[in-house]
Design a protein around this motif. Sequence first.
Motif, PDB file in Angstrom:
ATOM      1  N   GLU A 101      30.992   6.891 -35.228  1.00  0.00           N
ATOM      2  CA  GLU A 101      32.390   7.286 -35.000  1.00  0.00           C
ATOM      3  C   GLU A 101      33.023   7.863 -36.262  1.00  0.00           C
ATOM      4  OE1 GLU A 101      35.148   4.362 -33.419  1.00  0.00           O
ATOM      5  OE2 GLU A 101      36.838   5.712 -33.735  1.00  0.00           O
ATOM      6  N   THR A 102      32.700   7.292 -37.413  1.00  0.00           N
ATOM      7  CA  THR A 102      33.464   7.648 -38.615  1.00  0.00           C
ATOM      8  C   THR A 102      33.013   8.971 -39.226  1.00  0.00           C
ATOM      9  OG1 THR A 102      32.012   6.302 -40.014  1.00  0.00           O
ATOM     10  CG2 THR A 102      33.981   5.243 -39.158  1.00  0.00           C
ATOM     11  N   SER A 103      31.860   9.493 -38.796  1.00  0.00           N
ATOM     12  CA  SER A 103      31.469  10.836 -39.222  1.00  0.00           C
ATOM     13  C   SER A 103      31.035  11.636 -38.002  1.00  0.00           C
ATOM     14  CB  SER A 103      30.325  10.788 -40.236  1.00  0.00           C
ATOM     15  OG  SER A 103      29.836  12.110 -40.422  1.00  0.00           O
ATOM     16  N   LYS A 104      31.890  12.585 -37.615  1.00  0.00           N
ATOM     17  CA  LYS A 104      31.572  13.404 -36.435  1.00  0.00           C
ATOM     18  C   LYS A 104      30.286  14.196 -36.680  1.00  0.00           C
ATOM     19  CE  LYS A 104      35.634  12.968 -34.092  1.00  0.00           C
ATOM     20  NZ  LYS A 104      35.811  11.563 -34.455  1.00  0.00           N
ATOM     21  N   SER A 105      30.084  14.666 -37.936  1.00  0.00           N
ATOM     22  CA  SER A 105      28.894  15.480 -38.192  1.00  0.00           C
ATOM     23  C   SER A 105      27.635  14.620 -38.094  1.00  0.00           C
ATOM     24  CB  SER A 105      28.984  16.192 -39.542  1.00  0.00           C
ATOM     25  OG  SER A 105      29.254  15.272 -40.558  1.00  0.00           O
ATOM     26  N   PHE A 106      27.702  13.371 -38.539  1.00  0.00           N
ATOM     27  CA  PHE A 106      26.555  12.456 -38.398  1.00  0.00           C
ATOM     28  C   PHE A 106      26.216  12.296 -36.910  1.00  0.00           C
ATOM     29  CE2 PHE A 106      25.200   8.131 -37.355  1.00  0.00           C
ATOM     30  CZ  PHE A 106      24.041   8.007 -38.109  1.00  0.00           C
ATOM     31  N   ALA A 107      27.258  12.036 -36.102  1.00  0.00           N
ATOM     32  CA  ALA A 107      27.030  11.816 -34.664  1.00  0.00           C
ATOM     33  C   ALA A 107      26.446  13.071 -34.019  1.00  0.00           C
ATOM     34  CB  ALA A 107      28.340  11.416 -33.984  1.00  0.00           C
ATOM     35  N   LYS A 108      26.995  14.224 -34.377  1.00  0.00           N
ATOM     36  CA  LYS A 108      26.525  15.468 -33.746  1.00  0.00           C
ATOM     37  C   LYS A 108      25.080  15.772 -34.144  1.00  0.00           C
ATOM     38  CE  LYS A 108      28.764  18.251 -31.755  1.00  0.00           C
ATOM     39  NZ  LYS A 108      29.031  18.515 -30.324  1.00  0.00           N
ATOM     40  N   GLU A 109      24.744  15.528 -35.407  1.00  0.00           N
ATOM     41  CA  GLU A 109      23.351  15.757 -35.850  1.00  0.00           C
ATOM     42  C   GLU A 109      22.409  14.815 -35.114  1.00  0.00           C
ATOM     43  OE1 GLU A 109      22.241  18.187 -37.492  1.00  0.00           O
ATOM     44  OE2 GLU A 109      23.993  18.940 -38.584  1.00  0.00           O
ATOM     45  N   LEU A 110      22.828  13.551 -34.965  1.00  0.00           N
ATOM     46  CA  LEU A 110      21.995  12.577 -34.257  1.00  0.00           C
ATOM     47  C   LEU A 110      21.751  13.051 -32.819  1.00  0.00           C
ATOM     48  CD1 LEU A 110      22.308   8.754 -34.377  1.00  0.00           C
ATOM     49  CD2 LEU A 110      22.381   9.848 -32.165  1.00  0.00           C
ATOM     50  N   LEU A 111      22.808  13.543 -32.191  1.00  0.00           N
ATOM     51  CA  LEU A 111      22.682  14.006 -30.804  1.00  0.00           C
ATOM     52  C   LEU A 111      21.746  15.213 -30.738  1.00  0.00           C
ATOM     53  CD1 LEU A 111      26.471  13.663 -29.914  1.00  0.00           C
ATOM     54  CD2 LEU A 111      24.622  12.428 -28.768  1.00  0.00           C
ATOM     55  N   ARG A 112      22.000  16.186 -31.608  1.00  0.00           N
ATOM     56  CA  ARG A 112      21.208  17.427 -31.563  1.00  0.00           C
ATOM     57  C   ARG A 112      19.731  17.134 -31.842  1.00  0.00           C
ATOM     58  NH1 ARG A 112      23.525  22.619 -34.482  1.00  0.00           N
ATOM     59  NH2 ARG A 112      23.311  21.409 -36.383  1.00  0.00           N
ATOM     60  N   SER A 113      19.478  16.327 -32.880  1.00  0.00           N
ATOM     61  CA  SER A 113      18.077  16.158 -33.262  1.00  0.00           C
ATOM     62  C   SER A 113      17.308  15.303 -32.260  1.00  0.00           C
ATOM     63  CB  SER A 113      17.963  15.599 -34.678  1.00  0.00           C
ATOM     64  OG  SER A 113      18.670  14.406 -34.744  1.00  0.00           O
ATOM     65  N   ASN A 114      18.024  14.638 -31.339  1.00  0.00           N
ATOM     66  CA  ASN A 114      17.323  13.852 -30.327  1.00  0.00           C
ATOM     67  C   ASN A 114      17.442  14.460 -28.931  1.00  0.00           C
ATOM     68  OD1 ASN A 114      16.244  11.252 -31.650  1.00  0.00           O
ATOM     69  ND2 ASN A 114      18.240  11.644 -32.589  1.00  0.00           N
ATOM     70  N   GLY A 115      17.895  15.688 -28.881  1.00  0.00           N
ATOM     71  CA  GLY A 115      17.965  16.392 -27.597  1.00  0.00           C
ATOM     72  C   GLY A 115      18.952  15.768 -26.629  1.00  0.00           C
ATOM     73  N   ILE A 116      19.970  15.087 -27.147  1.00  0.00           N
ATOM     74  CA  ILE A 116      20.986  14.471 -26.275  1.00  0.00           C
ATOM     75  C   ILE A 116      22.083  15.515 -26.052  1.00  0.00           C
ATOM     76  CG2 ILE A 116      22.625  12.553 -26.045  1.00  0.00           C
ATOM     77  CD1 ILE A 116      20.764  10.962 -27.996  1.00  0.00           C
ATOM     78  N   PRO A 117      22.455  15.747 -24.778  1.00  0.00           N
ATOM     79  CA  PRO A 117      23.380  16.847 -24.500  1.00  0.00           C
ATOM     80  C   PRO A 117      24.725  16.720 -25.224  1.00  0.00           C
ATOM     81  CG  PRO A 117      22.678  15.743 -22.462  1.00  0.00           C
ATOM     82  CD  PRO A 117      22.052  15.003 -23.588  1.00  0.00           C
TER      83      PRO A 117
END
Length: 426
Positions: A101-117
């Motif tokens: 939650e506290t880093s949007k870029s961390f969350a977005k990278e995690l989503l992208r690198s794991n193929g989560i929509p």
Amino acid sequence: MNQKWKNVLIVGGGGREHALGWKISQSELVENVYYAPGNAGTLNNVPIQPNDFEKLAAFARSKDCFTVVGPEAPISLGIVDYFSARDLAIFGPSSRAAKIETSKSFAKELLRSNGIPTPQFASFTDHQDAIDYVLMQSHDLVIKADGIAGGKGVIVCENQGDAINAIEELMVKRIFGDAGDRIVIEERIRGQEVSLIVLSDGSSIKTFPTCRDYKNIADGDIGPNTGGMGSFSPVPYVSQDLEQQIIDDIIDRTVSTMKSHSVPFSGFLYAGLMIDNKGTASVLEFNARMGDPESQSLMVRMDSDLLEYLSFAESAKLDELPPMQWKDQTSICVVMAARGYPSEYHKGQIIHGLKNEYSKDINIFHSGTTQDSQGSITTNGGRVLSLTSLASNLGEARQRVYEVADKITWGENGQYFRKDIGTYSI
Ligand code: GLY
């Protein structure tokens, strides 16, 4: 139950915390629920602020409390790490896990690198680079402060001019301070929002029903973002199949990725999702906590013992419990705010109508309220009250909650609430 918790400490003082404490108080396992600092609607208030970990820990130790944290600020500052290091039982994520939650870029990278929509995005630390990127995009954009900004750091843009203004507000004027040191620029997806919240113990999850919240201040989803102006549950446009797909493709994958990176997520994991016009769900954001006002709508539908689930989650034994049980009814929550919120507003207004006889399906959860020296309950914040009702369908729930909202008033500048909570178009 692995331990009988006689005392529970709820950290926070909003409608979310009032609703969590209200539900936990119904547990046969508990004798006292304390709130730090609580509000005029909560009993057993302890005058300690949510970020004062030393005093909170001393209180929790003196009463042998199981602690439940509501707001994001103490979680991001490491309250769970602080308590855990002192062998105090607490439910919530570590500050490393809360980075989702506290880093949007961390969350977005995690989503992208794991193929989560998730909508396509780029992140920036330089405002001119961000503007150059905006000028090259042909689709509508959302600009997000990377850090936490009280729910107000997400700016949905209608055109490039809006996007450039948003970048300047966040990165040059720094209206949310350090939260805007980095920003995420995301493609704007249109559709219907839904919040799916789960309890996670780091490996296993238990799912809350779908819920919808309304972030903008004005009817029709216009005006600035707020902490949330209302909610309802369940959400009719999310089928059981779609919900299962969200759990499998988004939630389970996120929890297992965090575990495999040695940052297990234990706590309320809240996925803010957009369902597009093809019925596909993608993640707009994660929160590392229960939602407010989702908590209010969810707690009034819950039949299971919340404290038992939280305690099993804290002990990493959630898989030993069956799915949580829910009333087969629709709940709705309308937030009554001080007129002017989320900008300037008055405090200290006496609230009338709280003591009227309302039906048992109505709950009034307090947020920004306090008691003055004469014992009157007065306004003390932007979001003041959360009214909930529970009925056999959404239409009836809406009608009942608005009947109550019309009877509660305060002060010269007065109360404000959205009139369209519970409506949506698909
Ligand atoms: N209802 C939005 C939030 O809790 O962040």
